[in-house]
Design a protein around this motif. Structure first.
Motif, PDB file in Angstrom:
ATOM      1  N   ARG A 159      22.875  -4.243  -2.018  1.00 55.33           N
ATOM      2  CA  ARG A 159      23.498  -5.133  -2.996  1.00 55.33           C
ATOM      3  C   ARG A 159      22.510  -5.724  -3.997  1.00 55.33           C
ATOM      4  N   ARG A 160      21.312  -6.082  -3.506  1.00 52.60           N
ATOM      5  CA  ARG A 160      20.435  -6.890  -4.367  1.00 52.60           C
ATOM      6  C   ARG A 160      19.094  -6.252  -4.689  1.00 52.60           C
ATOM      7  N   GLY A 161      18.816  -5.089  -4.095  1.00 57.24           N
ATOM      8  CA  GLY A 161      17.503  -4.476  -4.288  1.00 57.24           C
ATOM      9  C   GLY A 161      16.431  -5.223  -3.515  1.00 57.24           C
ATOM     10  N   GLY A 162      15.182  -4.881  -3.753  1.00 60.02           N
ATOM     11  CA  GLY A 162      14.079  -5.461  -2.980  1.00 60.02           C
ATOM     12  C   GLY A 162      13.601  -6.788  -3.552  1.00 60.02           C
ATOM     13  N   SER A 163      12.700  -7.429  -2.809  1.00 61.36           N
ATOM     14  CA  SER A 163      12.106  -8.690  -3.257  1.00 61.36           C
ATOM     15  C   SER A 163      10.763  -8.389  -3.909  1.00 61.36           C
ATOM     16  N   ASN A 164      10.286  -9.347  -4.669  1.00 60.17           N
ATOM     17  CA  ASN A 164       8.935  -9.229  -5.195  1.00 60.17           C
ATOM     18  C   ASN A 164       7.951  -9.447  -4.041  1.00 60.17           C
ATOM     19  N   ILE A 165       7.123  -8.439  -3.805  1.00 59.34           N
ATOM     20  CA  ILE A 165       6.220  -8.494  -2.649  1.00 59.34           C
ATOM     21  C   ILE A 165       5.322  -9.736  -2.702  1.00 59.34           C
ATOM     22  N   PHE A 166       4.877 -10.082  -3.898  1.00 57.18           N
ATOM     23  CA  PHE A 166       3.936 -11.197  -4.020  1.00 57.18           C
ATOM     24  C   PHE A 166       4.616 -12.554  -3.859  1.00 57.18           C
ATOM     25  N   GLU A 167       5.916 -12.564  -4.117  1.00 57.94           N
ATOM     26  CA  GLU A 167       6.606 -13.865  -4.103  1.00 57.94           C
ATOM     27  C   GLU A 167       7.506 -14.086  -2.903  1.00 57.94           C
ATOM     28  N   LEU A 168       7.644 -13.085  -2.043  1.00 55.83           N
ATOM     29  CA  LEU A 168       8.543 -13.245  -0.887  1.00 55.83           C
ATOM     30  C   LEU A 168       8.091 -14.444  -0.055  1.00 55.83           C
ATOM     31  N   VAL A 221       0.823  -1.221   0.000  1.00 55.76           N
ATOM     32  CA  VAL A 221       0.000   0.000   0.000  1.00 55.76           C
ATOM     33  C   VAL A 221       0.859   1.274   0.000  1.00 55.76           C
ATOM     34  N   LEU A 222       2.057   1.189   0.567  1.00 58.80           N
ATOM     35  CA  LEU A 222       2.915   2.385   0.617  1.00 58.80           C
ATOM     36  C   LEU A 222       3.859   2.449  -0.586  1.00 58.80           C
ATOM     37  N   ASN A 223       3.801   1.413  -1.406  1.00 60.75           N
ATOM     38  CA  ASN A 223       4.665   1.339  -2.586  1.00 60.75           C
ATOM     39  C   ASN A 223       6.140   1.442  -2.208  1.00 60.75           C
ATOM     40  N   LEU A 224       6.532   0.648  -1.209  1.00 57.42           N
ATOM     41  CA  LEU A 224       7.917   0.648  -0.724  1.00 57.42           C
ATOM     42  C   LEU A 224       8.598  -0.667  -1.081  1.00 57.42           C
ATOM     43  N   PRO A 225       9.924  -0.634  -1.256  1.00 54.28           N
ATOM     44  CA  PRO A 225      10.619  -1.918  -1.448  1.00 54.28           C
ATOM     45  C   PRO A 225      10.610  -2.738  -0.163  1.00 54.28           C
ATOM     46  N   LEU A 226      10.697  -4.054  -0.346  1.00 55.87           N
ATOM     47  CA  LEU A 226      10.622  -4.986   0.790  1.00 55.87           C
ATOM     48  C   LEU A 226      11.744  -6.009   0.679  1.00 55.87           C
ATOM     49  N   VAL A 227      12.392  -6.292   1.817  1.00 52.63           N
ATOM     50  CA  VAL A 227      13.332  -7.427   1.826  1.00 52.63           C
ATOM     51  C   VAL A 227      12.991  -8.353   2.981  1.00 52.63           C
ATOM     52  N   VAL A 277      32.655 -15.672   8.954  1.00 56.32           N
ATOM     53  CA  VAL A 277      32.040 -14.595   8.170  1.00 56.32           C
ATOM     54  C   VAL A 277      33.150 -13.970   7.332  1.00 56.32           C
ATOM     55  N   ARG A 278      33.166 -14.306   6.048  1.00 54.60           N
ATOM     56  CA  ARG A 278      34.242 -13.798   5.177  1.00 54.60           C
ATOM     57  C   ARG A 278      33.935 -12.377   4.727  1.00 54.60           C
ATOM     58  N   GLY A 279      32.627 -12.125   4.546  1.00 51.45           N
ATOM     59  CA  GLY A 279      32.181 -10.799   4.115  1.00 51.45           C
ATOM     60  C   GLY A 279      30.688 -10.712   4.415  1.00 51.45           C
ATOM     61  N   TYR A 280      30.062  -9.589   4.082  1.00 49.57           N
ATOM     62  CA  TYR A 280      28.619  -9.471   4.276  1.00 49.57           C
ATOM     63  C   TYR A 280      27.936 -10.477   3.347  1.00 49.57           C
ATOM     64  N   GLY A 281      27.196 -11.384   3.900  1.00 47.45           N
ATOM     65  CA  GLY A 281      26.494 -12.378   3.078  1.00 47.45           C
ATOM     66  C   GLY A 281      27.379 -13.514   2.601  1.00 47.45           C
ATOM     67  N   VAL A 307      16.037  -4.225  15.308  1.00 46.10           N
ATOM     68  CA  VAL A 307      17.149  -3.365  14.884  1.00 46.10           C
ATOM     69  C   VAL A 307      18.042  -4.137  13.906  1.00 46.10           C
ATOM     70  N   GLY A 308      18.432  -5.360  14.319  1.00 47.39           N
ATOM     71  CA  GLY A 308      19.265  -6.194  13.448  1.00 47.39           C
ATOM     72  C   GLY A 308      18.556  -6.478  12.132  1.00 47.39           C
ATOM     73  N   THR A 309      17.229  -6.660  12.193  1.00 46.26           N
ATOM     74  CA  THR A 309      16.421  -6.911  10.979  1.00 46.26           C
ATOM     75  C   THR A 309      16.554  -5.731  10.010  1.00 46.26           C
ATOM     76  N   ALA A 310      16.449  -4.524  10.566  1.00 49.71           N
ATOM     77  CA  ALA A 310      16.527  -3.323   9.725  1.00 49.71           C
ATOM     78  C   ALA A 310      17.944  -3.138   9.173  1.00 49.71           C
ATOM     79  N   VAL A 311      18.950  -3.395  10.004  1.00 49.25           N
ATOM     80  CA  VAL A 311      20.344  -3.232   9.561  1.00 49.25           C
ATOM     81  C   VAL A 311      20.647  -4.209   8.419  1.00 49.25           C
ATOM     82  N   LEU A 312      20.271  -5.466   8.621  1.00 50.17           N
ATOM     83  CA  LEU A 312      20.527  -6.490   7.601  1.00 50.17           C
ATOM     84  C   LEU A 312      19.764  -6.163   6.312  1.00 50.17           C
ATOM     85  N   GLY A 313      18.519  -5.709   6.459  1.00 51.63           N
ATOM     86  CA  GLY A 313      17.714  -5.325   5.294  1.00 51.63           C
ATOM     87  C   GLY A 313      18.418  -4.232   4.497  1.00 51.63           C
ATOM     88  N   TYR A 314      18.977  -3.267   5.204  1.00 52.75           N
ATOM     89  CA  TYR A 314      19.698  -2.176   4.541  1.00 52.75           C
ATOM     90  C   TYR A 314      20.868  -2.722   3.715  1.00 52.75           C
TER      91      TYR A 314
END
Ligand code: KG4
Ligand code: ZN
Length: 342
Positions: free
Chosen positions: A322-331, A102-108, A146-150, A310-317
């Motif tokens: 790197r990868r952009g958002g997910s498809n809202i319908f398919e997450l 509804v807010l037309n925002l990206p989602l991860v 942890v070699r790098g992020y992700g 907080v960790g959820t928001a940091v990781l999402g950022y």
């Protein structure tokens, strides 16, 4: 970029807003612990009901505390868990999908255990991989390079109970309240860890896996024996001694494996995360082993060890960069495995 994090993967309804992956603008945790306490663990029906009741007020409070409104949010990040059988975390995911729609925002969608690790990046801006991490909570115990992020290599995980679960079960045997980690930590303050001998789980096994069923049985048998000798009761000092001995055995087994991995992989940073990282002994013992071995040790403040968004928001950022958002319908509603590469 302001990221709204949402997490309902366990028994806390969590919402937080974090700017650019480090600046915490709000951190709301609606705890259900008192409702689950009489049952000694999370009751899924209660968790669902409470998340449904608390999710909108928690998000509203996160906005209020940050002084922001929805128009200032740039991304929504939501916690996912690897257990498809637990329906209560769908409440956070459905809410996040709906808001993003509804807010037309990206989602991860982000891994809950990885989010525990990433809470550290909100606190320690200098922290950068490579390092060894130990994320230990109610459902998982993961020792990871942890070699790098992700970029992860899981070196060891639990073969049976997770470390947090072992604390919860040992507390139940001792008649201490849920959640067991904080109760055992408190009781252990007055105890002598050497009063009774408890095994060091998996110390004779090569590799980095953990197992707590043997230790749990040892606690059960010791408590049974003490109760039989005490006319059915355990004294306060016996409870404290068992709690201290158990806590020391768990912490020793976790840190001995972790510091072997630190040596084998030749890194000089060790990062703790998850509910068990709130344990007083693991924090102090990791510090002192780190000092002896020239290893810098990081762990978040206690409220960012236990569940939070907080960790959820940091990781999402980080993931969004790197990868952009997910498809809202398919997450998807759940993840196949924790700490997967991205
Ligand atoms: O991360 P968390 O809040 O939720 C999950 O993702 O599971 O971890 C909860 C677990 C519980 O098993 C709890 O007993 C344990 O973390 N825990 C602790 C402490 N505080 C929470 N374990 C040991 N010592 C503590 N102080
Ligand atoms: Zn957690």
């Amino acid at each position: 970029m302001n990221v709204l994090g949402i997490d309902t993967t366990a028994d806390d309804t969590c919402a937080a807003i974090v700017f650019d992956g480090y600046k915490i603008l709000s951190n709301i945790v609606a705890s259900q612990i008192s409702l689950h306490r009489p049952f000694g663990g999370i009751v899924p029906q209660i968790a669902s009901r409470e998340h449904l009741k608390n999710i909108i007020p928690s998000i509203d409070q996160a906005l209020n505390e940050s002084g922001l409104s929805f128009k200032d949010i740039h991304l929504i990040s939501v916690g996912q868990s690897p257990d498809p059988a637990l329906s209560y975390y769908h409440i956070g995911i459905t809410t996040a999908k709906f808001l993003a729609y509804v807010l037309n925002l990206p989602l991860v969608g982000v891994d809950h255990m990885e989010a525990h690790l990433f809470a550290n990046f909100a606190v320690f801006r200098e922290l950068k991989p490579p390092f060894i991490s130990l994320t230990a909570a109610g459902g998982h115990t993961l020792l990871t390079l942890v070699r790098g992020y992700g970029d992860y290599e899981i070196l060891g995980s639990t073969l049976d109970d997770a470390a947090g679960e072992a604390f919860d079960k040992a507390a139940r045997i001792l008649g201490l309240s849920y959640p067991g980690g904080p109760s055992i930590d408190e009781a252990a303050k007055e105890g002598q860890p050497g009063a009774y001998k408890f095994p060091r789980p998996m110390s004779h096994h090569r590799g980095y896996d953990f197992s707590y069923s043997g230790l749990k049985t040892a606690v059960y048998l010791k408590v049974k024996e003490l109760k039989e000798d005490g006319g059915g009761n355990l004294s306060q000092s016996q409870t404290a001694d068992v709690a201290a001995g158990f806590r020391e055995a768990v912490v020793d087994s976790l840190l001995t494996k972790a510091f072997s991995a630190i040596r084998e992989y030749n890194v000089n940073i060790f990062v703790l995360g998850g509910g068990v990282a709130a344990n007083n002994l693991i924090r102090s013992e990791a510090e002192s082993r780190g000092k002896r071995k020239g290893v810098k040790v990081y762990y978040p403040p206690k409220n960012l060890c236990t569940d939070n968004a907080v960790g959820t928001a940091v990781l999402g950022y980080f993931q969004y960069q790197r990868r952009g958002g997910s498809n809202i319908f398919e997450l998807p509603y759940f993840r196949k495995s924790p700490l997967a590469k991205w």
